[in-house]
Design an enzyme around this catalytic site. Structure first.
Site, PDB file in Angstrom:
ATOM      1  N   VAL A 170      40.316  34.582  38.304  1.00 37.68           N
ATOM      2  CA  VAL A 170      39.430  33.247  38.525  1.00 37.68           C
ATOM      3  C   VAL A 170      39.567  32.620  39.774  1.00 37.68           C
ATOM      4  O   VAL A 170      40.911  32.599  40.317  1.00 37.68           O
ATOM      5  CB  VAL A 170      39.692  32.238  37.310  1.00 37.68           C
ATOM      6  CG1 VAL A 170      39.365  30.873  37.829  1.00 37.68           C
ATOM      7  CG2 VAL A 170      39.630  32.655  36.027  1.00 37.68           C
ATOM      8  N   CYS A 171      38.705  32.312  40.605  1.00 39.63           N
ATOM      9  CA  CYS A 171      38.785  31.811  42.077  1.00 39.63           C
ATOM     10  C   CYS A 171      39.534  32.694  42.850  1.00 39.63           C
ATOM     11  O   CYS A 171      39.396  33.962  43.070  1.00 39.63           O
ATOM     12  CB  CYS A 171      39.249  30.452  41.773  1.00 39.63           C
ATOM     13  SG  CYS A 171      39.239  29.480  43.414  1.00 39.63           S
ATOM     14  N   GLN A 172      40.684  31.921  43.361  1.00 36.23           N
ATOM     15  CA  GLN A 172      41.664  32.948  44.345  1.00 36.23           C
ATOM     16  C   GLN A 172      42.295  34.101  43.311  1.00 36.23           C
ATOM     17  O   GLN A 172      42.497  35.132  44.048  1.00 36.23           O
ATOM     18  CB  GLN A 172      42.829  31.967  44.741  1.00 36.23           C
ATOM     19  CG  GLN A 172      43.612  32.509  45.519  1.00 36.23           C
ATOM     20  CD  GLN A 172      44.888  31.623  45.988  1.00 36.23           C
ATOM     21  OE1 GLN A 172      45.511  31.107  45.073  1.00 36.23           O
ATOM     22  NE2 GLN A 172      45.518  31.839  47.217  1.00 36.23           N
TER      23      GLN A 172
END
Lengths: 371, 443
Positions: free
Chosen positions: A163-165
């Site tokens: 998720v994301c980074q």
């Protein structure tokens, strides 16, 4: 312009209504003590989630390395997928977003759809983490956790959901250890950082990351939050709080709002060296898509990602613009690639009503076809 | 809810009701006058401003008390940052803004809200630049003046001087930065930057004066601090100028939108709508500017200047602590870096051990499998031997039987031969007998 007194009177009446809502809202706010106290027993399941005000899905600690923990969520379906899915969340903010409350929980939804879910909790960074690098996180913690899950289930590879980074980290991991990743799922993940569609990317090009890390060591979560607020300064600093008055009378909505606020401001500091690498190599150098990024001396080549890939992003994401996420599929070596988009923003992907009913089932279905 | 708060809310609502009635009466009077039903001239401005003043007071109190209530009832449950953003005083600001969008009867245009609230948006943005905000101030949780205070305090302590030029510098700093953060226009900030430059030059002279009694290195570091501070103020002032210009542009756009709505006979007269419009229009203008390379550069310069200044402050603090037994930040960093490396090594070793363990396990398993195979082979061999013996016996038996059969066959052959001979002989006898019989007949 309001020239007529009856319009002015109308305005005042309207404001009085607003003020009355505020008054009721304040009474409501004061009474929330009891509401949250009733749910105290659920905090037992939070595993240290200090911001939680409601139920969190039950989970078990599997492995711990200092602050970093690997949890396994208790399966909820009768038939569980034989290949577990390991969630790698970003280091910015907390994973609790994925399991905010029972009716807003992608974790719970995945479990209900027969997935066996593991999750890495990065914990709260402190001074001892100042010199941890991306190698430590990817080659170290993620790799250890993957091995533990593989061993527990006697399987060669796990599903990785970043998720994301955490998605960027998972992508790097999948490129370096393709034999250990059965399927790769990336959610709102930045891959191509050379974009002007997000202010962060524009700003990052013009400041000295080395100076920042040298000045701070670990970069304060407050500072990161201020930067995110600056992306939509008027909406996020003012408009949001004007609007909340209109829902304050509703206890559930008010609690939801406060829970969300608590999550937003629950921002761990960023480990200095890791952030330095992330900013310089990705935000400023865009090395991942250029094929120039090296981790511990090894070139990270996205074409090594030959396992099936599901890339999920929000059409209105202002933090990770779609163009940045979409780039992944252009660079991976896999023939089995799929995109899933929603008309939501970065956070909306996890908490919006639009995604609650369909996102997890789609992920589960996609995985089940490939195990 | 505490009784005191409940009482206050009730009083506030009562006052609000009373004011509403006043407004209603005043409005009716005005309307009647407009329609020519009365010849009495309403005292517009007097009534208007009195009510405005009362209402302003109401809003002001509302904001103040609400802030207290939020802090009292929720302060221990939500993060401090959230409280910081949830500053209810903006209700008051918006009220002023709202009032200033009104046009007085009779075409008299004025700004009853006084300063125009947040119409220019600069005030709001100033809050991002101010000393308490971690983003632009680059000093995280501490105010820059507090930071300076600590550093200078340590230096003074280290130098063992109660009164020195250091105090002058510190006082100067506090004054300059205080003014800078309180500046409401970029012009005043620019002026401040000029004054600071002159002051810094003066201070540099003091640094080398013998009365201060500091060594050359420290004097150099202090001088560097002044130079970096100057840079910080200058970059701040450039940022402020751009924000101010953007605020003006956004204000004009907001006013234009308000006028357009009024011309369409859809005046934005609801509080929430006004806020929404203000927010949307300002955000559109500001995000466009903030997405430009010009803004990125100015912001980058400002943040970099802040970081350089912070690094220099840290350096001075370290210098002040050097003669003391207190561990320095750089010492701690070295220790932490070493521990991190040791942890890394341990992790690598653990991984290697796990791999070796796996290899050993695999070797053991392979050995066990090989031993099992040998056992199986031996058993199979024995079985094969037994089977071979049985087979050999069978073959031998078969050979014996074959020999007997052969003998029998031989005997049978001999008998057959004998029989054949006998048949032949009998044939000859028959032939001879037949020949003699024929001869006898012929005779």
């Amino acid at each position: 312009m309001l020239t007529f007194p009856h319009k002015f009177k109308e305005s005042l009446e309207d404001f009085n209504k607003y003020a009355a809502s505020l008054k009721k809202g304040m009474e409501n706010l004061a009474s929330l003590n009891e509401v949250t106290a009733d749910q105290a027993e659920h905090h037992v399941n939070c595993g240290g989630c200090r911001a939680c005000r409601a139920c969190c899905t039950k989970k078990e600690l599997i492995y711990q390395d200092g602050k970093r923990k690997l949890y396994r969520y208790t399966p909820r379906a009768k038939k569980v997928c034989p290949v577990p899915t390991m969630v790698v969340y970003a280091m910015v903010n907390r994973y609790t977003m994925l399991d905010l409350q029972p009716n807003r929980s992608i974790i719970r939804n995945l479990l209900d759809h027969g997935q066996d879910v593991y999750l890495i909790d990065w914990g709260y960074t402190d001074r001892m983490d100042r010199f941890l690098t991306m190698e430590d996180y990817i080659d170290g913690f993620i790799n250890d956790c993957v091995d533990i899950v593989r061993e527990r289930h006697q399987i060669a590879a796990v599903n990785l959901l970043g998720v994301c980074q955490g998605g960027t980290f998972s992508t790097v991991y999948a490129a370096l250890y393709p034999e250990k990743v059965k399927n790769l799922i990336t959610m709102v993940t930045p891959i191509d950082f050379d974009t002007k569609e997000c202010l962060l990317n524009v700003w990052a090009s013009a400041f000295d990351a080395d100076l920042m890390i040298d000045a701070y060591g670990n970069v304060p979560g407050d500072m990161m939050n201020s930067a995110y607020t600056m992306l939509q300064p008027f909406s996020l600093s003012i408009q949001k709080y004007i609007n909340v008055v209109q829902i304050m009378e509703d206890t559930d909505k008010l609690t939801d709002f406060l829970r969300m606020e608590a999550w937003i401001f629950d921002s761990p500091d960023q480990p200095g060296e890791t952030l330095r690498q992330f900013l310089k190599e990705f935000y400023q150098g865009n090395k991942l898509v250029k094929g120039e990024f090296k981790l511990d001396g090894r070139m990270v080549e996205l074409k090594n990602i030959t396992m099936p890939v599901l890339n999920i992003y929000g059409d209105f994401d202002t933090l990770v613009p779609p163009v940045s996420s979409k780039a992944l599929l252009k660079h991976v070596g896999s023939k089995d690639v799929e995109e899933l988009t929603y008309p939501v923003g970065h956070i909306g992907m996890f908490v919006s009503g639009k995604t609650q009913k369909t996102l997890a089932p789609k992920i589960a279905e996609w995985i089940n076809k490939r195990v | 809810m505490p009784k005191e708060q409940a009482d206050w809310l009730k009083t506030w609502q009562d006052s609000q009701e009373k004011l509403m009635k006043q407004y209603a009466g005043w409005g009716e009077e005005w309307m009647a006058n407009m329609l020519g039903n009365t010849k009495k001239e309403p005292d517009f401005l007097k009534g208007w401003f009195k009510s405005q003043g009362d209402l302003g007071g109401q809003f002001s109190e509302f904001s103040k008390r609400l802030n207290e209530m939020v802090k009292n009832t929720w302060g221990d449950k939500i993060p401090a940052d959230m409280l910081k953003f949830m500053n209810i005083s903006f209700f008051e600001e918006f009220y002023k803004n709202w009032l200033s969008s009104l046009e007085l009867p009779g075409g008299v245009k004025t700004s009853p809200g006084g300063d125009g609230g947040w119409q220019q948006a600069t005030d709001f943005f100033h809050s991002f630049l101010d000393k308490d905000n971690p983003y632009f101030s680059s000093f995280s949780n501490g105010k820059i003046t507090d930071h300076m205070n600590r550093v200078f305090g340590m230096l003074q302590g280290a130098l063992g001087q109660e009164e020195s030029a250091l105090s002058d510098i510190l006082n100067g700093y506090q004054e300059f930065f205080g003014k800078m953060f309180d500046s409401t226009t970029s012009q005043s900030t620019e002026k401040l930057a000029e004054v600071f430059e002159a002051w810094a030059k003066e201070m540099e002279k003091n640094l080398s004066a013998p009365k201060l009694g500091i060594n050359r290195e420290l004097a150099h570091d202090m001088s560097q601090l002044l130079v970096l501070s100057q840079d910080y103020i200058q970059t701040y002032s450039k940022m402020a100028r751009l924000i101010e210009a953007t605020g003006r542009k956004a204000g004009i756009r907001f006013q234009t939108k308000l006028s357009e709505s009024a011309l369409r006979n859809k005046p934005v007269n609801k509080f929430v709508d006004l806020c929404a419009l203000w927010s949307v229009e300002n955000e559109a203008v500001f995000t466009e500017v903030m997405g430009s390379q010009e803004f990125a550069k100015l912001q980058g310069d400002f943040i970099n200047a802040g970081h350089r200044l912070k690094i220099q402050c840290n350096k001075l603090a370290e210098r002040a602590l050097e003669p003391t037994p207190i561990a320095l930040k750089r010492d701690l960093d070295l220790v932490i870096a070493e521990i991190t490396q040791m942890k890394r090594d341990v992790r690598t070793l653990q991984r290697e051990l796990r791999e070796k363990g796996k290899e050993t396990q695999m070797a053991r398993e392979a050995q066990a499998a090989a031993e099992e195979e040998v056992k199986k082979t031996k058993i199979a061999l024995k079985a094969a031997e037994v089977a071979a013996q049985v087979e050999a016996t069978r073959v031998k038996d078969a050979e014996g039987a074959t020999q007997v059969e052969a003998k029998k066959a031989k005997a049978a052959g001999a008998a057959a031969e004998d029989l054949a001979k006998r048949v032949k002989s009998a044939g000859k006898t028959v032939k001879a007998a037949t020949t003699s019989k024929t001869k006898s007949k012929n005779v």
